[in-house]
Scaffold this motif. Structure first.
Motif, PDB file in Angstrom:
ATOM      1  N   CYS A 143      -4.123  -2.654 -13.245  1.00 13.77           N
ATOM      2  CA  CYS A 143      -2.795  -2.275 -13.759  1.00 13.77           C
ATOM      3  C   CYS A 143      -2.252  -1.061 -13.013  1.00 13.77           C
ATOM      4  CB  CYS A 143      -2.879  -1.952 -15.253  1.00 13.77           C
ATOM      5  SG  CYS A 143      -3.245  -3.365 -16.306  1.00 13.77           S
ATOM      6  N   VAL A 144      -3.090  -0.049 -12.855  1.00 17.34           N
ATOM      7  CA  VAL A 144      -2.671   1.182 -12.169  1.00 17.34           C
ATOM      8  C   VAL A 144      -2.316   0.883 -10.717  1.00 17.34           C
ATOM      9  CG1 VAL A 144      -3.589   3.368 -11.256  1.00 17.34           C
ATOM     10  CG2 VAL A 144      -3.832   2.818 -13.696  1.00 17.34           C
ATOM     11  N   ARG A 145      -3.130   0.115 -10.056  1.00 18.22           N
ATOM     12  CA  ARG A 145      -2.876  -0.185  -8.642  1.00 18.22           C
ATOM     13  C   ARG A 145      -1.541  -0.892  -8.455  1.00 18.22           C
ATOM     14  NH1 ARG A 145      -3.312   2.291  -4.757  1.00 18.22           N
ATOM     15  NH2 ARG A 145      -5.578   2.437  -4.686  1.00 18.22           N
ATOM     16  N   ARG A 146      -1.186  -1.792  -9.352  1.00 23.40           N
ATOM     17  CA  ARG A 146       0.094  -2.504  -9.218  1.00 23.40           C
ATOM     18  C   ARG A 146       1.276  -1.551  -9.298  1.00 23.40           C
ATOM     19  NH1 ARG A 146      -1.833  -6.074 -13.501  1.00 23.40           N
ATOM     20  NH2 ARG A 146      -3.309  -7.470 -12.476  1.00 23.40           N
ATOM     21  N   GLY A 147       1.139  -0.487 -10.077  1.00 23.81           N
ATOM     22  CA  GLY A 147       2.252   0.442 -10.238  1.00 23.81           C
ATOM     23  C   GLY A 147       2.341   1.486  -9.147  1.00 23.81           C
ATOM     24  N   ALA A 148       1.264   1.687  -8.411  1.00 24.26           N
ATOM     25  CA  ALA A 148       1.240   2.786  -7.433  1.00 24.26           C
ATOM     26  C   ALA A 148       0.467   2.343  -6.196  1.00 24.26           C
ATOM     27  CB  ALA A 148       0.586   4.018  -8.067  1.00 24.26           C
ATOM     28  N   SER A 149       1.130   1.522  -5.391  1.00 19.00           N
ATOM     29  CA  SER A 149       0.412   0.872  -4.286  1.00 19.00           C
ATOM     30  C   SER A 149      -0.076   1.858  -3.232  1.00 19.00           C
ATOM     31  CB  SER A 149       1.279  -0.217  -3.655  1.00 19.00           C
ATOM     32  OG  SER A 149       2.552   0.305  -3.349  1.00 19.00           O
ATOM     33  N   ASN A 150       0.611   2.998  -3.080  1.00 17.67           N
ATOM     34  CA  ASN A 150       0.191   3.966  -2.056  1.00 17.67           C
ATOM     35  C   ASN A 150      -0.661   5.104  -2.601  1.00 17.67           C
ATOM     36  OD1 ASN A 150       1.385   2.711   0.157  1.00 17.67           O
ATOM     37  ND2 ASN A 150       3.372   3.637  -0.299  1.00 17.67           N
ATOM     38  N   ALA A 151      -0.924   5.089  -3.893  1.00 22.13           N
ATOM     39  CA  ALA A 151      -1.665   6.203  -4.497  1.00 22.13           C
ATOM     40  C   ALA A 151      -3.149   6.125  -4.169  1.00 22.13           C
ATOM     41  CB  ALA A 151      -1.481   6.179  -6.013  1.00 22.13           C
ATOM     42  N   PHE A 152      -3.804   7.301  -4.181  1.00 18.96           N
ATOM     43  CA  PHE A 152      -5.254   7.360  -4.102  1.00 18.96           C
ATOM     44  C   PHE A 152      -5.768   7.213  -5.529  1.00 18.96           C
ATOM     45  CE2 PHE A 152      -9.383   9.579  -3.694  1.00 18.96           C
ATOM     46  CZ  PHE A 152      -9.911   8.864  -2.644  1.00 18.96           C
ATOM     47  N   VAL A 153      -6.515   6.149  -5.777  1.00 16.34           N
ATOM     48  CA  VAL A 153      -6.951   5.818  -7.132  1.00 16.34           C
ATOM     49  C   VAL A 153      -8.482   5.856  -7.223  1.00 16.34           C
ATOM     50  CG1 VAL A 153      -7.026   3.998  -8.901  1.00 16.34           C
ATOM     51  CG2 VAL A 153      -4.915   4.391  -7.604  1.00 16.34           C
ATOM     52  N   ILE A 154      -8.963   6.621  -8.189  1.00 16.00           N
ATOM     53  CA  ILE A 154     -10.406   6.690  -8.455  1.00 16.00           C
ATOM     54  C   ILE A 154     -10.661   5.970  -9.779  1.00 16.00           C
ATOM     55  CG2 ILE A 154     -12.382   8.229  -8.805  1.00 16.00           C
ATOM     56  CD1 ILE A 154     -10.872  10.409  -7.346  1.00 16.00           C
ATOM     57  N   ALA A 155     -11.720   5.191  -9.838  1.00 12.14           N
ATOM     58  CA  ALA A 155     -12.081   4.508 -11.089  1.00 12.14           C
ATOM     59  C   ALA A 155     -13.440   5.009 -11.566  1.00 12.14           C
ATOM     60  CB  ALA A 155     -12.135   2.996 -10.881  1.00 12.14           C
ATOM     61  N   ASP A 156     -13.533   5.290 -12.851  1.00  8.26           N
ATOM     62  CA  ASP A 156     -14.807   5.698 -13.445  1.00  8.26           C
ATOM     63  C   ASP A 156     -15.757   4.518 -13.548  1.00  8.26           C
ATOM     64  OD1 ASP A 156     -14.858   8.440 -13.974  1.00  8.26           O
ATOM     65  OD2 ASP A 156     -13.835   8.223 -15.911  1.00  8.26           O
ATOM     66  N   MET A 157     -17.027   4.761 -13.234  1.00  2.54           N
ATOM     67  CA  MET A 157     -18.058   3.788 -13.556  1.00  2.54           C
ATOM     68  C   MET A 157     -18.481   4.046 -14.996  1.00  2.54           C
ATOM     69  SD  MET A 157     -19.853   3.281  -9.880  1.00  2.54           S
ATOM     70  CE  MET A 157     -21.065   2.266 -10.590  1.00  2.54           C
ATOM     71  N   PRO A 158     -18.479   2.999 -15.847  1.00  4.34           N
ATOM     72  CA  PRO A 158     -18.788   3.222 -17.266  1.00  4.34           C
ATOM     73  C   PRO A 158     -20.261   3.583 -17.516  1.00  4.34           C
ATOM     74  CG  PRO A 158     -17.656   1.116 -16.947  1.00  4.34           C
ATOM     75  CD  PRO A 158     -18.049   1.613 -15.592  1.00  4.34           C
ATOM     76  N   PHE A 159     -20.485   4.069 -18.707  1.00  3.26           N
ATOM     77  CA  PHE A 159     -21.818   4.398 -19.247  1.00  3.26           C
ATOM     78  C   PHE A 159     -22.842   3.311 -18.911  1.00  3.26           C
ATOM     79  CE2 PHE A 159     -24.596   3.983 -23.119  1.00  3.26           C
ATOM     80  CZ  PHE A 159     -25.293   5.166 -22.987  1.00  3.26           C
ATOM     81  N   MET A 160     -23.967   3.737 -18.328  1.00  5.11           N
ATOM     82  CA  MET A 160     -25.119   2.853 -18.054  1.00  5.11           C
ATOM     83  C   MET A 160     -24.801   1.656 -17.157  1.00  5.11           C
ATOM     84  SD  MET A 160     -28.011   3.964 -19.086  1.00  5.11           S
ATOM     85  CE  MET A 160     -29.130   2.583 -19.387  1.00  5.11           C
ATOM     86  N   THR A 161     -23.806   1.821 -16.279  1.00  5.66           N
ATOM     87  CA  THR A 161     -23.545   0.758 -15.299  1.00  5.66           C
ATOM     88  C   THR A 161     -23.944   1.208 -13.899  1.00  5.66           C
ATOM     89  OG1 THR A 161     -21.266   1.424 -14.852  1.00  5.66           O
ATOM     90  CG2 THR A 161     -21.612  -0.163 -16.646  1.00  5.66           C
ATOM     91  N   TYR A 162     -24.629   2.376 -13.827  1.00  9.31           N
ATOM     92  CA  TYR A 162     -25.144   2.842 -12.525  1.00  9.31           C
ATOM     93  C   TYR A 162     -26.529   3.441 -12.712  1.00  9.31           C
ATOM     94  CZ  TYR A 162     -22.592   6.985 -14.363  1.00  9.31           C
ATOM     95  OH  TYR A 162     -22.076   7.992 -15.148  1.00  9.31           O
ATOM     96  N   SER A 163     -27.296   2.821 -13.609  1.00  7.39           N
ATOM     97  CA  SER A 163     -28.620   3.372 -13.908  1.00  7.39           C
ATOM     98  C   SER A 163     -29.631   3.072 -12.811  1.00  7.39           C
ATOM     99  CB  SER A 163     -29.123   2.908 -15.274  1.00  7.39           C
ATOM    100  OG  SER A 163     -28.996   1.534 -15.393  1.00  7.39           O
ATOM    101  N   THR A 164     -29.353   2.080 -11.956  1.00 12.68           N
ATOM    102  CA  THR A 164     -30.138   1.890 -10.734  1.00 12.68           C
ATOM    103  C   THR A 164     -29.145   1.751  -9.579  1.00 12.68           C
ATOM    104  OG1 THR A 164     -30.114  -0.534 -10.791  1.00 12.68           O
ATOM    105  CG2 THR A 164     -31.908   0.579 -11.990  1.00 12.68           C
ATOM    106  N   PRO A 165     -29.581   2.033  -8.339  1.00 12.10           N
ATOM    107  CA  PRO A 165     -28.662   1.860  -7.212  1.00 12.10           C
ATOM    108  C   PRO A 165     -28.106   0.442  -7.133  1.00 12.10           C
ATOM    109  CG  PRO A 165     -30.529   3.189  -6.532  1.00 12.10           C
ATOM    110  CD  PRO A 165     -30.839   2.705  -7.929  1.00 12.10           C
TER     111      PRO A 165
END
Ligand code: KIV
Ligand code: NA
Length: 264
Positions: free
Chosen positions: A71-93
């Motif tokens: 949704c954010v990307r559609r509204g701001a095509s040239n913006a630098f956008v960072i997305a959070d990785m949710p809780f316990m979705t990066y517990s291993t590489p």
């Protein structure tokens, strides 16, 4: 407008130009804040609180993050956008690689994860595979159940030194940006001076390379609670566009934040 990239933010740090950023979760707000000079957007897992009405970020899923990043990307095509990785979705590489790939394909330019030394291997692996990482130290909302509440971190000398060492280790591992949440202003300053990657503070004092706020906080949307580190820019600006414009101007000029928004 030209595309903002990590190189833009690095240049701003080198030149001492303060970086303004906000969270956004949909296309309309992403478009408006970008037009008003906000330098980058975080699709924060704070959407668990401000969009979904939950009492923490713990229940937020990868699918939630994908949807809002798109949704954010559609509204701001040239913006630098960072997305959070949710809780316990990066517990291993390996788990982190899959989740980060999905967020990048949803439109993110970088992913953010919360934590210190234990993330060194994950950050190295992500960067090697083409995924830029924003680290996040200080108050870690995904760890609220371990911390026992949302409290200022790094007030003790020992804990402050430890946070600095973690920042240095994460930079060494390849992190290209660092969010510092709710730490004393003196620690925000110290870390900012010691690392060469841009630091972005929320309740981390005036001396970080940039500032971030949850959009709903800086619009004063919660009538019975304004965090100490936030300011109601809608009250001052009178319109959404002017609130975003004032925020980016006041961060740029150093007018925001002041000592009253900072922890000692
Ligand atoms: O989710 C979020 O909004 C964040 C910011 C507070 C940095 O992580
Ligand atoms: Na977050």
């Amino acid at each position: 407008t030209t595309k903002t990239s990590i190189a833009t933010l690095q240049k701003m740090k080198r030149e001492g130009t303060k970086i303004s950023s906000l969270t956004a979760y949909d296309s309309s707000f992403a478009k408006l804040m970008t037009e008003q000079g906000v330098d980058f957007i975080l699709v924060g897992d704070s959407l668990g609180n401000v969009v979904q009405g939950r009492d923490s970020t713990v229940p937020v899923t990868v699918d939630d993050m994908i949807y809002h990043t798109q949704c954010v990307r559609r509204g701001a095509s040239n913006a630098f956008v960072i997305a959070d990785m949710p809780f316990m979705t990066y517990s291993t590489p390996e788990q982190a690689y899959d989740v980060a790939a999905a967020l990048m394909q949803a439109g993110a330019n970088m992913v953010k994860l919360e934590g210190g030394h234990w993330l060194v291997e994950t950050i190295e692996g992500l960067k090697t595979r083409g995924i830029p990482v924003c680290a996040h130290l200080g108050l870690l909302p995904q760890s609220v159940n371990v911390l026992g509440g949302y409290k200022v971190q790094g007030k003790e000398q020992q804990q402050a030194d430890d946070t600095l060492n973690q920042a240095l280790a994460l930079e060494e591992a390849g992190a290209q940006l660092l969010v510092l949440e709710c730490v004393p202003a003196s620690l925000g300053k110290r870390i900012t001076e010691q690392v060469s990657i841009p630091t972005i503070g929320i309740g981390a004092g005036a001396d970080t390379d940039g500032q971030i706020l949850v959009m709903h906080d800086m619009l004063g949307m919660n009538s019975d609670y304004l965090p100490k580190f936030a300011k109601d820019f809608l009250a001052q600006g009178g319109s959404l566009a002017d609130a975003f414009r004032l925020y980016s101007e006041q961060v740029r000029s150093g007018e925001f934040p002041t000592a009253e928004h900072s922890y000692k």
